[in-house]
Design an enzyme around this catalytic site. Structure first.
Site, PDB file in Angstrom:
ATOM      1  N   HIS A 161      21.499  -9.551 -36.253  1.00  0.00           N
ATOM      2  CA  HIS A 161      22.130  -8.438 -35.603  1.00  0.00           C
ATOM      3  C   HIS A 161      21.507  -7.892 -34.450  1.00  0.00           C
ATOM      4  O   HIS A 161      21.973  -7.700 -33.321  1.00  0.00           O
ATOM      5  CB  HIS A 161      22.478  -7.344 -36.735  1.00  0.00           C
ATOM      6  CG  HIS A 161      23.450  -6.197 -35.966  1.00  0.00           C
ATOM      7  ND1 HIS A 161      24.859  -6.248 -36.175  1.00  0.00           N
ATOM      8  CD2 HIS A 161      23.187  -5.061 -35.527  1.00  0.00           C
ATOM      9  CE1 HIS A 161      25.252  -5.132 -35.783  1.00  0.00           C
ATOM     10  NE2 HIS A 161      24.398  -4.322 -35.329  1.00  0.00           N
ATOM     11  N   HIS A 177      20.576  -6.462 -28.952  1.00  0.00           N
ATOM     12  CA  HIS A 177      19.662  -5.656 -28.404  1.00  0.00           C
ATOM     13  C   HIS A 177      18.517  -6.070 -27.662  1.00  0.00           C
ATOM     14  O   HIS A 177      17.198  -5.165 -27.633  1.00  0.00           O
ATOM     15  CB  HIS A 177      19.337  -4.332 -29.524  1.00  0.00           C
ATOM     16  CG  HIS A 177      20.730  -3.613 -29.746  1.00  0.00           C
ATOM     17  ND1 HIS A 177      21.328  -2.907 -28.963  1.00  0.00           N
ATOM     18  CD2 HIS A 177      21.422  -3.491 -31.033  1.00  0.00           C
ATOM     19  CE1 HIS A 177      22.318  -2.090 -29.484  1.00  0.00           C
ATOM     20  NE2 HIS A 177      22.358  -2.907 -30.842  1.00  0.00           N
ATOM     21  N   LYS A 222      31.113  -5.478 -24.686  1.00  0.00           N
ATOM     22  CA  LYS A 222      30.238  -4.401 -25.309  1.00  0.00           C
ATOM     23  C   LYS A 222      30.255  -3.147 -24.089  1.00  0.00           C
ATOM     24  O   LYS A 222      29.691  -3.290 -23.294  1.00  0.00           O
ATOM     25  CB  LYS A 222      28.820  -4.849 -25.532  1.00  0.00           C
ATOM     26  CG  LYS A 222      27.993  -3.725 -26.363  1.00  0.00           C
ATOM     27  CD  LYS A 222      27.373  -4.032 -27.690  1.00  0.00           C
ATOM     28  CE  LYS A 222      26.707  -3.260 -28.382  1.00  0.00           C
ATOM     29  NZ  LYS A 222      25.964  -3.781 -29.690  1.00  0.00           N
TER      30      LYS A 222
END
EC number: 4.6.1.-
Length: 289
Positions: A161, A177, A222
């Site tokens: 993730h 990220h 996003k």
């Protein structure tokens, strides 16, 4: 400091120690260059389109020879193709992938950054001094598979993730990220940088080590994502591990002053593993007119 924000001084202190120990952090203008271009606009979560305020990639160059010459980066990059992108699709972990996970953990455990993080956690009573046990802790919280979509098999992990990224129901980007993954996906023309995100006139700088950005990936958008830039994988693993293990809250947030940045650090717990973890840039003194 923004009003209403209380800085966690203890975390600021240990994170700045780790920052200074991060000898594998890459330098902007030397090891990589970025082009910030325009400020991205507002779009709602779940949107599949966004006005592109950046005609060119965020990363104009990255010294890949440097990346490949540093063991932690080289072993980190081998993990990025080990996952099914979509939630609801069960992960199948091969013996080779288990070996790659172990090799990466072995590499980061040898760094000064992770050794200092381990000592800090021992002092807080959150980890044992035995390095094998600490490695098992890291493996469980980052690599243990779990159900993110209840309709499928074990389809996610903290590492996937946070560092790799995944999609939910083909409608939403989750996670992603990490700056190395961002660059590699951009290089393959899978990811399209749409522009930076910033509050008011707090325009980012090409030398910043933390950015808020907007991008599309596999046809999804996003609206805003935040990430460190240039830092080593061991640095990110260390700070998020500390946040996770020193809190029992489902969602942990802490405001810290790190180098020239004020950040809100966020870690979301998924049982005994990391659900998500990211830095949110609040302000920076690294501004030049």
């Amino acid at each position: 400091m923004r009003r209403g924000q209380t800085v966690n001084q203890e975390l600021s202190n240990i994170f700045n120690e780790l920052w200074k120990l991060d000898v594998n952090r890459l330098s902007p203008g030397t090891h990589y260059n970025i082009s910030l271009q325009g400020k991205a606009g507002y779009i709602p979560q779940g949107s599949t389109s966004a006005v592109d305020h950046a005609s060119f990639p965020l990363f104009t160059s990255v010294d890949e020879a440097k990346l490949n010459s540093i063991t932690t980066y080289a072993r980190f990059m081998k993990l990025l193709d080990n996952y099914e992108r979509s939630t609801g699709v069960a992960e199948r972990v091969t013996a080779e992938e288990v070996t790659e996970n172990n090799s990466f953990l072995d590499a980061i455990l040898e760094t000064a950054v992770m050794k200092r993080a381990h000592r800090y956690l021992i002092g807080k009573g959150k980890s044992r001094s035995d390095q094998r046990r600490f490695k098992n802790q890291l493996n469980s919280m980052w690599f243990r598979l779990y159900h993110r979509d209840r309709n499928g098999g074990e389809d996610s992990s903290g590492f996937e993730h946070v560092f790799v990224g995944e999609t939910k129901f083909g409608r939403e980007i989750m996670g992603l990220h990490n700056w190395v993954q961002f660059y590699l996906q951009e290089k393959q023309e899978i990811l399209d940088y749409k522009g930076y995100k910033a509050r008011d006139n707090d325009v980012p700088n090409k030398d910043d080590h933390v950015l808020n950005v907007q991008f599309s990936w596999h046809g999804l958008v996003k609206p805003v994502a935040s990430a460190f830039v240039g830092v080593s994988p061991e640095f990110e693993m260390a700070i998020f591990t500390i946040l996770f293990l020193t809190s029992t809250e489902k969602t942990t947030t802490a405001v810290v002053n790190l180098d020239e940045y004020q950040l809100e650090m966020v870690v979301y717990r998924h049982g005994r593993s990391i659900g998500t973890a990211y830095p949110k840039l609040l302000s920076s003194n690294n501004r030049h007119v």
